[in-house]
Design a protein around this motif. Structure first.
Motif, PDB file in Angstrom:
ATOM      1  N   PHE A 122       4.556  -7.333  36.642  1.00 25.83           N
ATOM      2  CA  PHE A 122       3.574  -7.713  37.671  1.00 25.83           C
ATOM      3  C   PHE A 122       2.519  -6.637  37.967  1.00 25.83           C
ATOM      4  N   LEU A 123       2.838  -5.364  37.807  1.00 29.82           N
ATOM      5  CA  LEU A 123       1.916  -4.322  38.263  1.00 29.82           C
ATOM      6  C   LEU A 123       0.745  -4.149  37.288  1.00 29.82           C
ATOM      7  N   THR A 124      -0.472  -4.178  37.842  1.00 31.68           N
ATOM      8  CA  THR A 124      -1.663  -3.974  37.004  1.00 31.68           C
ATOM      9  C   THR A 124      -2.685  -3.061  37.683  1.00 31.68           C
ATOM     10  N   SER A 125      -2.307  -2.428  38.784  1.00 30.12           N
ATOM     11  CA  SER A 125      -3.297  -1.637  39.540  1.00 30.12           C
ATOM     12  C   SER A 125      -3.834  -0.476  38.711  1.00 30.12           C
ATOM     13  N   ASN A 126      -2.985   0.197  37.952  1.00 26.37           N
ATOM     14  CA  ASN A 126      -3.463   1.305  37.119  1.00 26.37           C
ATOM     15  C   ASN A 126      -4.266   0.795  35.926  1.00 26.37           C
ATOM     16  N   HIS A 127      -3.872  -0.365  35.407  1.00 23.65           N
ATOM     17  CA  HIS A 127      -4.598  -0.958  34.278  1.00 23.65           C
ATOM     18  C   HIS A 127      -6.065  -1.183  34.674  1.00 23.65           C
ATOM     19  N   VAL A 128      -6.290  -1.852  35.805  1.00 28.12           N
ATOM     20  CA  VAL A 128      -7.683  -2.148  36.192  1.00 28.12           C
ATOM     21  C   VAL A 128      -8.414  -0.885  36.642  1.00 28.12           C
ATOM     22  N   LEU A 129      -7.674   0.071  37.211  1.00 30.02           N
ATOM     23  CA  LEU A 129      -8.324   1.333  37.597  1.00 30.02           C
ATOM     24  C   LEU A 129      -8.862   2.044  36.349  1.00 30.02           C
ATOM     25  N   MET A 130      -8.064   2.058  35.281  1.00 34.50           N
ATOM     26  CA  MET A 130      -8.510   2.714  34.039  1.00 34.50           C
ATOM     27  C   MET A 130      -9.687   1.971  33.416  1.00 34.50           C
ATOM     28  N   LEU A 131      -9.670   0.630  33.513  1.00 33.74           N
ATOM     29  CA  LEU A 131     -10.784  -0.142  32.941  1.00 33.74           C
ATOM     30  C   LEU A 131     -12.080   0.074  33.717  1.00 33.74           C
ATOM     31  N   ASN A 132     -11.946   0.204  35.051  1.00 35.36           N
ATOM     32  CA  ASN A 132     -13.149   0.289  35.892  1.00 35.36           C
ATOM     33  C   ASN A 132     -13.640   1.716  36.108  1.00 35.36           C
TER      34      ASN A 132
END
Ligand code: SF4
Ligand code: SF4
Length: 441
Positions: free
Chosen positions: A158-168
């Motif tokens: 479920f966790l994606t906060s670091n994924h989108v932080l790295m993308l953005n």
């Protein structure tokens, strides 16, 4: 990098909050609540009084103990209540910032000045432990680390906060990584993530082609839980298993979370204290899973409302992932700095089988990433045998939850081990490494 030992491939459930890779900004809820208790059970002293007006970034509580970090307001408004446990602020909807949040005229030159800025910005390990970052950096200096690992694995379902932080925010993460490398004196830094995020590595490498931060490398690891655990990452980097009593720092490796590297960038380059972070709001009961910039102190209820509420009543609500997160019963509870996710789980995701006798199947032993024998630890705890629990190294358990997850007899192994760890704290043969918490995600 060497593949981690044991562990498991878990269903990832990440598609919901990744339907958009944007991080949504939220307007301030009417009330924001700041708990005053911190690590080491320190209770911060309020620096404001009821009726005072504060701005975003105003320091509202601190402690003279240098192990503590201060707390900053995440909204502008009026202090409406102060108790021994929390400060409550009523937002004025103006969202005014402290004028000190701006690009500084010049950067410090000494590592110890950077460390003090990081402390003053209230930065803690955002990977789940909440341990003050300045203390980890000072320990890394003392141990003369050679490698800094920036953890972007995010192997919890479920966790994606670091994924989108790295993308953005790849540039900010690269610059924050370079700052941490320079402060600690590490020769190299590696930003690691899992193979389900190859686009992240491409973006980081492309951005670094221009930035030319040559001591920073990137690496992809297999998708496996708990890939992001501190010891597993250190072992993967060093190409050898860590000894039982050896921490990553003992092996001269410091592991920090990508969200922490981002917060360090903001503290140094923008003079911005840590008053918000990316939080994943997800789970099968949430109508619109997403990632948001959550103001520290926002109540769980308000965050769920920003995701359009519940599709159906959740069976369990968690701060953090389903493996290592904390179940919460009070939706008025506010998000604190270390909370990466807010999940609303349905009954099919909650273990509900009747506990049965251990069949000695050894499944718990096979998956344990720390090479422990959870079955023996469980029996030692049930018998109240602290000496046996310590002999079988109960404190090396990172509470990843895998042993409970695979146990066909539904034995709540990790809960028993957690309670055993608490009970053995007063035991005379406590190993020194038990006191330095590890990064979790
Ligand atoms: S919770 Fe502890 S004992 Fe169980 S698998 Fe994880 S590290 Fe091993
Ligand atoms: S997985 Fe459960 S049943 Fe199997 S050995 Fe471990 S505790 Fe016993």
């Amino acid at each position: 990098m060497k593949k981690m030992k044991a562990g498991l491939v878990l269903p990832d459930h990440k598609y919901g909050s990744l339907s958009s890779t944007k991080i949504q900004n939220l307007s301030s809820p009417r009330f924001i609540k700041f708990p005053l208790r911190q690590h080491f059970d320190l209770v911060l002293n309020p620096l404001v009084q009821e009726g005072d007006f504060v701005l975003i970034g105003t320091k509202i509580a601190a402690h003279e103990d240098l192990n503590s970090v201060p707390l900053h307001s995440s909204t502008s408004g009026r202090v409406s209540k102060i108790t021994l446990d929390f400060i409550l602020i009523e937002a004025d909807e103006a969202d005014k910032f402290e004028p000190s949040i701006r690009i500084p005229a010049e950067l410090p030159t000494e590592p110890k000045q950077f460390i003090e800025l990081i402390r003053q910005a209230g930065i803690v390990d955002l990977g789940g432990s909440g341990f003050p970052t300045h203390l980890r950096l000072m320990e890394a200096q003392r141990k003369e680390i050679h490698t800094l690992i920036i953890n972007g694995c995010e192997s919890e379902p479920f966790l994606t906060s670091n994924h989108v932080l790295m993308l953005n925010h790849p540039v900010e993460i690269l610059k924050g990584t370079e700052l941490l490398r320079m402060i600690t004196g590490a020769e190299r830094a590696i930003i690691v993530t899992e193979r389900n995020k190859t686009e992240v590595i491409e973006i980081l490498n492309t951005k670094n082609y221009n930035l030319k931060l040559n001591a920073i490398e990137t690496a992809l690891l297999p998708v496996r839980f708990p890939q992001g655990s501190e010891r597993a990452l250190a072992a993967s980097t060093l190409g050898r298993e860590l000894k039982r009593s050896e921490t990553a720092l003992d092996a001269r490796v410091l592991v920090e979370d990508v969200a922490t590297a981002f917060a360090v960038y903001e503290a140094i380059y923008l003079n911005k204290p840590l008053y918000e972070r990316v939080v994943t709001i997800a789970g099968p009961c949430v109508i619109e899973p997403k990632n948001v910039w959550a103001r520290i102190g926002t109540r769980a209820n308000d965050l769920f409302r920003s995701a359009k509420g519940f599709l159906r009543e959740p069976s369990r609500v968690l701060f953090g992932g389903p493996m290592m997160g904390e179940a919460i019963s009070d939706l008025e509870r506010p998000v604190t700095k270390e909370v990466q996710a807010l999940l609303a789980l349905s009954p099919d995701l909650i273990p509900n089988g009747q506990e049965e006798a251990c069949t000695k199947c050894a499944k718990c032993v096979d998956v344990c990433p720390e090479s422990l024998i959870p079955e023996t630890l469980m029996k030692a705890v049930k018998k109240g045998n602290a000496a046996l629990a310590l002999e079988y190294d109960i404190n090396s358990c990172t509470e990843c939850g895998l042993c409970s997850y695979v146990c066909p007899s539904n034995i709540p192994l990790v809960q028993l081990i957690q309670s055993g760890k608490t009970k053995t704290k007063s035991h005379p043969f406590q190993p020194a490494y038990a006191v330095f918490p590890q990064s979790q995600s």
